[in-house]
Design an enzyme around this catalytic site. Structure first.
Site, short mmCIF file in Angstrom:
data_model
loop_
_atom_site.label_atom_id
_atom_site.label_comp_id
_atom_site.label_asym_id
_atom_site.label_seq_id
_atom_site.Cartn_x
_atom_site.Cartn_y
_atom_site.Cartn_z
N LYS A 73 35.16 41.03 25.30
CA LYS A 73 36.10 40.27 25.56
C LYS A 73 35.72 39.06 26.41
CE LYS A 73 39.64 39.60 27.96
NZ LYS A 73 39.76 38.42 28.18
N GLU B 74 32.58 45.51 38.49
CA GLU B 74 31.87 44.54 39.51
C GLU B 74 33.28 43.63 40.01
OE1 GLU B 74 29.04 44.62 40.55
OE2 GLU B 74 28.30 45.99 39.13
N CYS C 63 31.58 35.44 42.95
CA CYS C 63 31.98 36.57 43.51
C CYS C 63 31.16 36.89 45.01
CB CYS C 63 31.79 38.08 42.79
SG CYS C 63 30.23 37.91 41.92
N GLU D 57 40.58 37.27 49.59
CA GLU D 57 39.33 36.67 48.79
C GLU D 57 40.06 35.11 48.18
OE1 GLU D 57 38.07 37.79 44.79
OE2 GLU D 57 36.11 37.42 45.18
P1 NAD Z 1 40.76 39.11 36.13
O1 NAD Z 1 40.66 40.44 36.82
O2 NAD Z 1 42.03 38.26 36.26
O3 NAD Z 1 40.11 38.79 34.75
C1 NAD Z 1 38.90 39.16 34.39
C2 NAD Z 1 38.89 39.84 32.92
O4 NAD Z 1 39.63 40.86 32.90
C3 NAD Z 1 39.40 38.60 31.95
O5 NAD Z 1 38.69 38.64 30.83
C4 NAD Z 1 40.92 38.86 31.80
O6 NAD Z 1 41.48 38.31 30.65
C5 NAD Z 1 40.82 40.36 31.77
N1 NAD Z 1 41.94 41.16 32.09
C6 NAD Z 1 42.88 40.80 33.26
N2 NAD Z 1 43.82 41.65 32.86
C7 NAD Z 1 43.46 42.62 32.26
C8 NAD Z 1 44.21 43.91 31.94
N3 NAD Z 1 45.39 44.19 32.52
N4 NAD Z 1 43.42 44.58 31.13
C9 NAD Z 1 42.38 44.55 30.77
N5 NAD Z 1 41.60 43.14 30.79
C10 NAD Z 1 42.36 42.33 31.71
O7 NAD Z 1 39.68 38.23 37.17
P2 NAD Z 1 39.55 36.60 37.21
O8 NAD Z 1 40.36 36.10 38.08
O9 NAD Z 1 39.33 36.24 35.99
O10 NAD Z 1 37.99 36.60 37.86
C11 NAD Z 1 37.65 36.45 39.24
C12 NAD Z 1 37.60 37.65 39.96
O11 NAD Z 1 36.28 38.57 39.50
C13 NAD Z 1 37.27 37.46 41.54
O12 NAD Z 1 37.62 38.47 42.28
C14 NAD Z 1 35.75 37.59 41.66
O13 NAD Z 1 35.12 38.06 42.96
C15 NAD Z 1 35.38 38.44 40.54
N6 NAD Z 1 34.19 38.53 40.00
C16 NAD Z 1 33.37 39.67 40.38
C17 NAD Z 1 32.10 39.49 40.03
C18 NAD Z 1 30.88 40.83 40.40
O14 NAD Z 1 29.87 40.89 39.64
N7 NAD Z 1 31.37 41.44 41.42
C19 NAD Z 1 31.43 38.55 39.23
C20 NAD Z 1 32.56 37.76 38.88
C21 NAD Z 1 33.84 37.46 39.28
#
Ligand code: NAD
Length: 526
Positions: A190, A263, A297, A395
């Site tokens: 997804k 991650e 990230c 963050e």
């Molecule tokens: P998010 O957690 O809101 O969303 C990430 C994904 O999870 C999306 O596809 C979203 O639709 C899905 N999601 C959201 N709620 C969910 C639930 N309850 N159940 C299942 N799936 C769900 O994160 P974001 O705001 O889109 O991304 C930014 C964050 O991601 C930042 O904190 C960043 O640091 C982190 N990030 C980490 C890495 C890494 O490699 N460590 C890489 C990129 C981003």
């Protein structure tokens, strides 16, 4: 394919072709589904749409993926490797088209889009080259030398679920799936709502390289519905996103007792030693902090500088940041693009306004740039950030960094480690100082004289987060082996493990104890 796109809408024929790759485009109840607009980050206008998937679509995807996986698991590893070797070349050949799609969806600058293409190619090459070694049966010395033959086999988990964010939608939409697929699994993925076409565009290339379509299924939709349904059905969950969501999904994985790799977020520090090459630091620091408009990230959000060089660094860095070229478009010379959407603009503005209201001093940026596009925000450098400002510990995930003077490197290390996160850190220093500081940092990746790219691109080594920044690792051997079950097979030959027939239990105890003592002394036991 070799298409170049124009800024604006995704061309109809490309949109239709990519949409057809979504599992939810083929489900029987497709007519009931609502459309969701995907918008250009450069203009805010709709560039294309996807369908809003639900649990039935996820069921449909899993059914097909499970069937395809059975055949795939029996496909020789060499055949699987050949597909990914072809994919590697295809991705690099189609880079301009892939970068166009990524930029349309995210608003990032072209160099940040190129980073995504290079990441996908590197992972394809590394795992295509290493899969044979990693998946081969591995003989170990058995319980008894010669009479116990012991082998570890690697079996695929089954169907891996992959949930990814919008910030690196091409790379995170496929790079973690590559080792999962090579290991004999299917994947149901997804992508984020905002950026489905980057993932679909690159997955389409993998199909063109010969991957059976049903093996890699994409369902578009919300995290709460589609993401949660994937977590409820998969045999291993690979998640990239926020720590808050990572925790929710960790509960599901824990209840279901499936493997889970997360991650997550970071609050990444940079340490600048007095013996650093300041010209180099000033050259590198802007990209360490502002690549992908800071929506990265591993981006640096805190800089600790030894007192001797604090004034010079701070002045020169702020000047360099003010000179950065911002803009919308596909030109290579744009140094920073847009934020992705209004939510991100609001989030970044709120963090900066909070810090400034509480007394922080602005050295660069701290303002939106609606003249460039609806979601642009200037790269921002702050000093004198008070303890209670939210961005000291939370963050931001935007183009905002603060600088702080430290008396010495011990203080810098203590401040760098004073966080719930542990994703990335970097130190600019002489080589000896750099390695010493790196060994004291609590972080899954540490760059020396580099912000994050050197660790990220070193795909032969595992990378991930300590503390609240995650669990599990991507890249390296671990990045593939986590998608396998180790099966321990032992054949007992000639005599039983309880000794020859007729040996009393007491005699068996004596023989075993003496054998173990001798085995240790003569080192014939492992
Ligand atoms: P998010 O957690 O809101 O969303 C990430 C994904 O999870 C999306 O596809 C979203 O639709 C899905 N999601 C959201 N709620 C969910 C639930 N309850 N159940 C299942 N799936 C769900 O994160 P974001 O705001 O889109 O991304 C930014 C964050 O991601 C930042 O904190 C960043 O640091 C982190 N990030 C980490 C890495 C890494 O490699 N460590 C890489 C990129 C981003």
């Amino acid at each position: 394919m070799s298409t170049r796109l124009k800024q604006g809408r995704l061309p109809e024929q490309i949109q239709r072709k990519l949409l057809r790759l979504c599992a939810n485009t083929h489900t029987p109840h497709r007519e009931e589904q609502e459309r969701y607009s995907v918008r250009s980050a450069f203009s805010g206008e709709e560039i294309a749409y996807v369908y809003t998937g639900d649990e039935r679509d996820v069921d449909f995807a899993f059914d097909r993926a499970r069937q395809a996986q059975r055949t795939w698991a029996a496909t020789p590893v060499k055949q699987r490797q050949a597909i990914f070797k072809d994919f590697h070349d295809r991705v690099l050949r189609e880079r301009e088209y892939l970068m166009d799609v990524v930029q349309l969806e995210t608003g990032k600058n072209r160099l940040s889009a190129l980073d995504e293409v290079l990441d996908v190619a590197s992972n394809a090459r590394f795992y295509a080259n290493q899969a044979g070694r990693l998946l081969a049966d591995h003989s170990n010395s058995g319980a008894f030398p010669l009479v116990t033959k012991n082998v570890v086999q690697r079996a695929p988990k089954g169907v891996v679920g992959q949930i990814s964010p919008w910030n690196y939608p091409l790379a995170l939409g496929i790079s973690d799936a590559i080792p999962a697929l090579l290991a004999g699994n299917a994947v149901v993925a997804k992508p984020d709502w905002n950026t489905p076409f980057s993932a679909l565009a690159v997955i389409h290339l993998l199909y063109e390289s010969g991957l059976p379509r049903d093996l890699f299924q994409v369902v578009t939709g919300s995290g709460q519905v589609v993401g949660a349904a994937i977590a409820e059905r998969c045999d291993y969950l690979m998640f990239t996103g926020s720590t808050a969501t990572g925790r929710i999904l960790g509960k599901t994985a824990g209840e279901r007792l499936i493997g889970y790799s997360a991650e997550l977020g970071g609050k990444n520090p940079m340490i600048i030693s007095a013996d650093a090459d300041l010209d180099r630091v000033v050259r590198e620091a802007p990209s360490a902090c502002f690549s992908n408009s800071g929506q990265l990230c591993v981006s640096i959000e805190r800089i600790y500088v030894e007192a001797e060089v604090y004034d010079t660094f701070t002045r020169r860095f702020a000047e360099a940041v003010k000179q950065m070229r911002l803009g919308a478009g596909f030109d290579w010379d744009i140094e920073m693009g847009s934020l992705i959407n209004q939510d991100q603009l609001d989030r970044v503005s709120e963090f900066v306004d909070d810090a400034v209201e509480k007394g922080a001093t602005v050295l660069a940026g701290a303002k939106a740039r609606p003249d460039l596009g609806p979601y642009f925000y200037e790269p921002t450098v702050l000093v004198d950030v008070p303890e209670d400002a939210k961005l000291r510990t939370q963050e931001v995930f935007g183009p905002v960094v603060f600088i702080e003077k430290v008396a010495n490197l011990d203080e810098a290390v203590a401040l760098a480690n004073d966080t719930d996160y542990g994703l990335n850190a970097c130190v600019f220093a002489s080589s000896d100082t750099g390695w010493d500081v790196a060994s004291r940092i609590q972080s899954g990746g540490v760059g020396i004289n580099d912000g994050y790219a050197a660790t990220w691109a070193s795909v032969a080594s595992p990378l991930g987060g300590m503390k609240q920044s995650g669990m599990g690792r991507r890249h390296g051997d671990e990045g593939l082996l986590k998608y396998t079950e180790a099966r321990n097979v032992a054949e007992q030959r000639v005599i039983s493990i309880r000794g020859p027939k007729g040996l009393s239990r007491k005699a068996y105890a004596a023989v075993m104890s003496n054998a173990l003592l001798l085995g240790k002394k003569l080192r014939f036991l492992p």
